[in-house]
Motif scaffolding. Sequence first.
Motif, PDB file in Angstrom:
ATOM      1  N   ALA A 159       0.839  -1.194   0.000  1.00 53.77           N
ATOM      2  CA  ALA A 159       0.000   0.000   0.000  1.00 53.77           C
ATOM      3  C   ALA A 159       0.871   1.240   0.000  1.00 53.77           C
ATOM      4  N   PRO A 160       0.410   2.329  -0.615  1.00 51.23           N
ATOM      5  CA  PRO A 160       1.210   3.564  -0.600  1.00 51.23           C
ATOM      6  C   PRO A 160       1.331   4.101   0.812  1.00 51.23           C
ATOM      7  N   PHE A 161       2.420   4.799   1.067  1.00 54.79           N
ATOM      8  CA  PHE A 161       2.622   5.381   2.386  1.00 54.79           C
ATOM      9  C   PHE A 161       1.586   6.477   2.623  1.00 54.79           C
ATOM     10  N   PRO A 162       0.987   6.505   3.803  1.00 59.92           N
ATOM     11  CA  PRO A 162       0.006   7.551   4.074  1.00 59.92           C
ATOM     12  C   PRO A 162       0.688   8.903   4.191  1.00 59.92           C
ATOM     13  N   GLN A 163      -0.057   9.936   3.859  1.00 59.44           N
ATOM     14  CA  GLN A 163       0.509  11.279   3.965  1.00 59.44           C
ATOM     15  C   GLN A 163       0.539  11.760   5.410  1.00 59.44           C
ATOM     16  N   ALA A 164      -0.251  11.152   6.256  1.00 57.72           N
ATOM     17  CA  ALA A 164      -0.241  11.522   7.671  1.00 57.72           C
ATOM     18  C   ALA A 164      -0.639  10.309   8.496  1.00 57.72           C
ATOM     19  N   LEU A 165      -0.094  10.223   9.695  1.00 59.79           N
ATOM     20  CA  LEU A 165      -0.430   9.134  10.598  1.00 59.79           C
ATOM     21  C   LEU A 165      -1.448   9.643  11.613  1.00 59.79           C
ATOM     22  N   PRO A 166      -2.667   9.078  11.652  1.00 62.10           N
ATOM     23  CA  PRO A 166      -3.691   9.600  12.547  1.00 62.10           C
ATOM     24  C   PRO A 166      -3.368   9.309  14.003  1.00 62.10           C
ATOM     25  N   ALA A 167      -3.869  10.175  14.878  1.00 65.04           N
ATOM     26  CA  ALA A 167      -3.743   9.937  16.317  1.00 65.04           C
ATOM     27  C   ALA A 167      -4.858   8.984  16.721  1.00 65.04           C
ATOM     28  N   VAL A 168      -4.540   7.724  16.915  1.00 62.60           N
ATOM     29  CA  VAL A 168      -5.562   6.714  17.190  1.00 62.60           C
ATOM     30  C   VAL A 168      -5.563   6.298  18.663  1.00 62.60           C
ATOM     31  N   TRP A 169      -4.646   6.767  19.456  1.00 64.54           N
ATOM     32  CA  TRP A 169      -4.546   6.380  20.857  1.00 64.54           C
ATOM     33  C   TRP A 169      -4.427   7.632  21.731  1.00 64.54           C
ATOM     34  N   ARG A 170      -4.739   7.454  23.013  1.00 67.40           N
ATOM     35  CA  ARG A 170      -4.482   8.493  24.011  1.00 67.40           C
ATOM     36  C   ARG A 170      -3.870   7.827  25.239  1.00 67.40           C
ATOM     37  N   ALA A 171      -2.936   8.524  25.879  1.00 65.06           N
ATOM     38  CA  ALA A 171      -2.371   8.089  27.156  1.00 65.06           C
ATOM     39  C   ALA A 171      -2.913   9.018  28.238  1.00 65.06           C
ATOM     40  N   ILE A 172      -3.655   8.456  29.198  1.00 63.61           N
ATOM     41  CA  ILE A 172      -4.258   9.240  30.276  1.00 63.61           C
ATOM     42  C   ILE A 172      -3.514   8.908  31.567  1.00 63.61           C
ATOM     43  N   VAL A 173      -2.839   9.897  32.132  1.00 60.19           N
ATOM     44  CA  VAL A 173      -1.992   9.691  33.308  1.00 60.19           C
ATOM     45  C   VAL A 173      -2.645  10.373  34.515  1.00 60.19           C
ATOM     46  N   GLU A 174      -2.775   9.632  35.616  1.00 55.67           N
ATOM     47  CA  GLU A 174      -3.364  10.165  36.835  1.00 55.67           C
ATOM     48  C   GLU A 174      -2.549   9.737  38.038  1.00 55.67           C
ATOM     49  N   GLY A 175      -2.661  10.497  39.124  1.00 56.68           N
ATOM     50  CA  GLY A 175      -1.952  10.174  40.359  1.00 56.68           C
ATOM     51  C   GLY A 175      -1.854  11.387  41.252  1.00 56.68           C
ATOM     52  N   ASP A 176      -1.493  11.191  42.501  1.00 56.19           N
ATOM     53  CA  ASP A 176      -1.434  12.291  43.472  1.00 56.19           C
ATOM     54  C   ASP A 176      -2.778  13.009  43.556  1.00 56.19           C
ATOM     55  N   GLY A 177      -3.889  12.313  43.288  1.00 54.06           N
ATOM     56  CA  GLY A 177      -5.206  12.919  43.364  1.00 54.06           C
ATOM     57  C   GLY A 177      -5.503  13.900  42.261  1.00 54.06           C
ATOM     58  N   ARG A 178      -4.822  13.795  41.116  1.00 51.82           N
ATOM     59  CA  ARG A 178      -5.024  14.770  40.040  1.00 51.82           C
ATOM     60  C   ARG A 178      -4.807  14.115  38.685  1.00 51.82           C
ATOM     61  N   ALA A 179      -5.354  14.791  37.668  1.00 55.42           N
ATOM     62  CA  ALA A 179      -5.081  14.394  36.289  1.00 55.42           C
ATOM     63  C   ALA A 179      -3.756  15.031  35.872  1.00 55.42           C
ATOM     64  N   ILE A 180      -2.823  14.223  35.399  1.00 56.60           N
ATOM     65  CA  ILE A 180      -1.473  14.709  35.092  1.00 56.60           C
ATOM     66  C   ILE A 180      -1.301  14.961  33.598  1.00 56.60           C
ATOM     67  N   ALA A 181      -1.839  14.080  32.762  1.00 55.51           N
ATOM     68  CA  ALA A 181      -1.671  14.257  31.317  1.00 55.51           C
ATOM     69  C   ALA A 181      -2.757  13.493  30.584  1.00 55.51           C
ATOM     70  N   ASN A 182      -3.108  13.999  29.419  1.00 61.19           N
ATOM     71  CA  ASN A 182      -4.038  13.335  28.498  1.00 61.19           C
ATOM     72  C   ASN A 182      -3.513  13.653  27.104  1.00 61.19           C
ATOM     73  N   VAL A 183      -2.722  12.734  26.557  1.00 56.58           N
ATOM     74  CA  VAL A 183      -1.900  13.023  25.379  1.00 56.58           C
ATOM     75  C   VAL A 183      -2.286  12.127  24.218  1.00 56.58           C
ATOM     76  N   GLU A 184      -2.379  12.709  23.022  1.00 56.07           N
ATOM     77  CA  GLU A 184      -2.596  11.931  21.811  1.00 56.07           C
ATOM     78  C   GLU A 184      -1.306  11.226  21.403  1.00 56.07           C
ATOM     79  N   LEU A 185      -1.433   9.972  20.986  1.00 61.89           N
ATOM     80  CA  LEU A 185      -0.283   9.194  20.530  1.00 61.89           C
ATOM     81  C   LEU A 185      -0.521   8.766  19.090  1.00 61.89           C
ATOM     82  N   THR A 186       0.315   9.262  18.178  1.00 65.09           N
ATOM     83  CA  THR A 186       0.268   8.776  16.810  1.00 65.09           C
ATOM     84  C   THR A 186       1.112   7.510  16.708  1.00 65.09           C
TER      85      THR A 186
END
Length: 274
Positions: A159-186
């Motif tokens: 297949a031809p190489f895609p022109q862009a790689l979609p962000a299909v995942w997210r990493a949700i990080v929590e701890g110390d009683g708070r939300a620390i990060a919510n990041v898109e992962l391509t």
Amino acid sequence: MPSSRIRAVFETLFPSSDGTIERSQLVQQSLRSLRMVRDQQTLVMGSTKRIPSRYELRLSPEQFDQLQAMHALRDLEIFLADQLMKDSASGGMRTFGDHLLRVAIACDDTLTSGELYTATLPPEIRPPAASPLASPAAHPAHDDSTRVLGAPDSAIPPAPFPQALPAVWRAIVEGDGRAIANVELTQGTWIIGRYGNSGTPLPEQCRKIDLDVRPTVSRQQLRVEVLEDSIVVEQIGKGRMWLAENDHFRPGFPRTLLPGSLIHVEEYTIRFVR
């Protein structure tokens, strides 16, 4: 230890009297066949054993349809790949070109019930993660065709190489009683760790997620390989990591995880979702 989802599938397909997983004859034969074709193509280079990175397990229509009806095909692919990666980590094996080890399951109507066949395929070639918007013309063509079952002389062109790689995942990080990060992962390779530079250069084409966390978490704590429908997580830092009680990560032993998986890193949690 297989994930709870994989455990549920195999317990349904092949129940056991005491509640533990009994590997079915199909699973045992699949692993035996994969290991056989892997060992037949292993090259020893000094102290390192190099092995193929892509395997295709072909099943009879009856076996394939049974697993497909239960939505078990992807779970079995991940289970088999995880077993081969554990073999590699404990046996000093590395794939040719250091590609990610993957297993795919296909249906072969030339096989009868109870038969299976294993083949190796060329590695999938992807554009560099550092330049996801590069033009397909900038990448030379690669011979990464897959033989069409039942038609030996036919092949599916890459297949031809895609022109862009979609962000299909997210990493949700929590701890110390708070939300620390919510990041898109391509798709590609990521390093997750404490904020700052450890002094060790990032591996080529890796991207870094900096977290505002305690010093018990290393600045390069875990490596994440993001695929389309699964991820591979490996501990590379000194912080403790585990999936569940008595199921701890160890450096050098990557784990394949499904969407929704929750891992613990010291007093923090990271959930990978799609």
